[in-house]
Write an enzyme that holds these catalytic residues in place. Sequence first.
Site, PDB file in Angstrom:
ATOM      1  N   LYS A 109       4.058   6.412 -10.096  1.00  0.00           N
ATOM      2  CA  LYS A 109       3.601   5.701 -10.458  1.00  0.00           C
ATOM      3  C   LYS A 109       2.656   7.275 -11.052  1.00  0.00           C
ATOM      4  O   LYS A 109       2.502   8.844 -10.512  1.00  0.00           O
ATOM      5  CB  LYS A 109       2.539   5.208  -9.169  1.00  0.00           C
ATOM      6  CG  LYS A 109       1.139   5.257  -9.758  1.00  0.00           C
ATOM      7  CD  LYS A 109       0.737   3.773  -9.411  1.00  0.00           C
ATOM      8  CE  LYS A 109      -0.960   3.521  -9.737  1.00  0.00           C
ATOM      9  NZ  LYS A 109      -1.691   1.807  -9.025  1.00  0.00           N
ATOM     10  N   SER A 155     -12.691   6.025  -2.280  1.00  0.00           N
ATOM     11  CA  SER A 155     -11.717   7.617  -1.523  1.00  0.00           C
ATOM     12  C   SER A 155     -10.821   6.785  -0.908  1.00  0.00           C
ATOM     13  O   SER A 155     -11.249   7.190   0.830  1.00  0.00           O
ATOM     14  CB  SER A 155     -12.864   8.759  -1.660  1.00  0.00           C
ATOM     15  OG  SER A 155     -11.831   9.841  -0.695  1.00  0.00           O
ATOM     16  N   GLY A 184      -7.806  -1.652 -15.759  1.00  0.00           N
ATOM     17  CA  GLY A 184      -8.373  -2.921 -16.109  1.00  0.00           C
ATOM     18  C   GLY A 184      -7.881  -3.872 -16.567  1.00  0.00           C
ATOM     19  O   GLY A 184      -8.592  -3.716 -17.697  1.00  0.00           O
ATOM     20  N   CYS A 244      -1.424  10.238  -6.070  1.00  0.00           N
ATOM     21  CA  CYS A 244      -3.153   9.997  -5.141  1.00  0.00           C
ATOM     22  C   CYS A 244      -4.073  10.905  -4.919  1.00  0.00           C
ATOM     23  O   CYS A 244      -3.774  12.010  -5.180  1.00  0.00           O
ATOM     24  CB  CYS A 244      -2.516  10.133  -3.669  1.00  0.00           C
ATOM     25  SG  CYS A 244      -3.577   9.966  -2.468  1.00  0.00           S
ATOM     26  N   GLY A 289     -11.118  -0.106 -13.129  1.00  0.00           N
ATOM     27  CA  GLY A 289     -12.357  -0.816 -13.373  1.00  0.00           C
ATOM     28  C   GLY A 289     -12.035  -1.184 -14.710  1.00  0.00           C
ATOM     29  O   GLY A 289     -10.928  -0.263 -15.740  1.00  0.00           O
ATOM     30  N   LYS A 335       0.639  -1.543  -0.245  1.00  0.00           N
ATOM     31  CA  LYS A 335       0.029  -0.025   0.298  1.00  0.00           C
ATOM     32  C   LYS A 335       0.870   1.728   0.014  1.00  0.00           C
ATOM     33  O   LYS A 335       2.067   1.561   1.127  1.00  0.00           O
ATOM     34  CB  LYS A 335      -0.861  -0.051   1.532  1.00  0.00           C
ATOM     35  CG  LYS A 335      -1.962   1.604   1.238  1.00  0.00           C
ATOM     36  CD  LYS A 335      -2.512   1.144   0.879  1.00  0.00           C
ATOM     37  CE  LYS A 335      -3.422   3.091   0.665  1.00  0.00           C
ATOM     38  NZ  LYS A 335      -4.256   3.513  -0.182  1.00  0.00           N
TER      39      LYS A 335
HETATM   40  C1  DHB Z   1      -4.831   6.118  -2.426  1.00  0.00           C
HETATM   41  C2  DHB Z   1      -5.736   5.985  -3.293  1.00  0.00           C
HETATM   42  C3  DHB Z   1      -4.825   6.398  -4.823  1.00  0.00           C
HETATM   43  O1  DHB Z   1      -4.916   5.699  -6.125  1.00  0.00           O
HETATM   44  C4  DHB Z   1      -3.074   6.044  -4.213  1.00  0.00           C
HETATM   45  O2  DHB Z   1      -2.667   6.118  -5.759  1.00  0.00           O
HETATM   46  C5  DHB Z   1      -2.480   6.285  -3.395  1.00  0.00           C
HETATM   47  C6  DHB Z   1      -3.712   5.870  -1.691  1.00  0.00           C
HETATM   48  C7  DHB Z   1      -5.457   6.376  -1.318  1.00  0.00           C
HETATM   49  O3  DHB Z   1      -6.698   6.782  -0.930  1.00  0.00           O
HETATM   50  O4  DHB Z   1      -5.694   5.637   0.169  1.00  0.00           O
END
Ligand code: DHB
Length: 327
Positions: A178, A76, A265, A137, A236, A51
């Site tokens: 990313k 979110s 996707g 993010c 997705g 994560k």
């Molecule tokens: C979160 C969502 C994302 O797309 C990301 O790249 C990093 C964190 C999140 O909301 O935790």
Amino acid sequence: MNLENQSVVLSSNIGQININNPFFNASGAWCQTKEQLNDLINSNSGGFISKSCTPQHREGNPPVRYWDNQKMSINSMGLPNLGISSYLNLHNDHSYDKPYFLSLAGLNINDNLLMSYNIVDSENIHCISGLEYNLSCPNIIGKGQLGYDFEATNEYLRRIMETPIYDINKSELAIGIKLPPYFELTHFDEISDIVRQFPRLDFMTCINSIANGLVIDTEKEAPVIYPKSGFGGIGGNIVKPTALANVRKFYTLLGDKLDIIGCGGVLNGEDAFHHILAGASAVSVGTSLMVNGPIIFDTLNSQLEDIMISKGYNSIGDFKGKLKGFY
Ligand code: DHB
């Protein structure tokens, strides 16, 4: 025994890191807790990623913060995570023998510099095969996505590359970013110009979720998630054409400089085939992993292998990036 079957090899590489098959979890999917990471260790993914983390533990946004309908998702989450040390030291709890990447998503440049030093100073640095700096993010209230601010992205990468992370051998640690999805052709050029200035970058992951979508529940006449008035990142099957366009465009601009991890996707082996044809060296799976659990990697490997056999391809290199023109 099928002789043709014997010669199909799914191995690939991200920079100088080898993977037995191209499949990863997308950061965020099934990788927040140590138990989930252990599930990924025991799955048939080629590698796995944590994560996105911050220096300290975070609870993230209040629920309901993730929703899917099997094919598409909205989230979110707000960066709930255990804090970098738990992910960095995963090996103390669970041993693994496939590449493990850390995703870093500090709330500011100082957080990211601090985490970069944490990693270099850690005795477990050799248990990490890659770092993915998350520039995209979408769910931190009050903060935009760094990847849409080109000047800030340039400055961010320059500061990261000034840390001792830069000196770690490419064969020991792949470094990547990313990115959010881009839609304007000029934006692909602008990001590529920035990326070319940093030859230590080994990969880019395209794409993060498409930010600030809204999904509505008919019966409730309300959004399906709670934070940010229901706005969240979309993943997705509906994001696949956008993901493929990003993979393809960056492959044509930067394919001789770095590897691309295609994300967006991938619900079946054919989706993975399309990503690789567009130029991806590896493929990560988000919504479909959340829907099916880590058993999805068995399905993806066997479906991709079936497509390769049917087309007479023996290795990923036989078709990676070799998308043909329209005819
Ligand atoms: C979160 C969502 C994302 O797309 C990301 O790249 C990093 C964190 C999140 O909301 O935790």
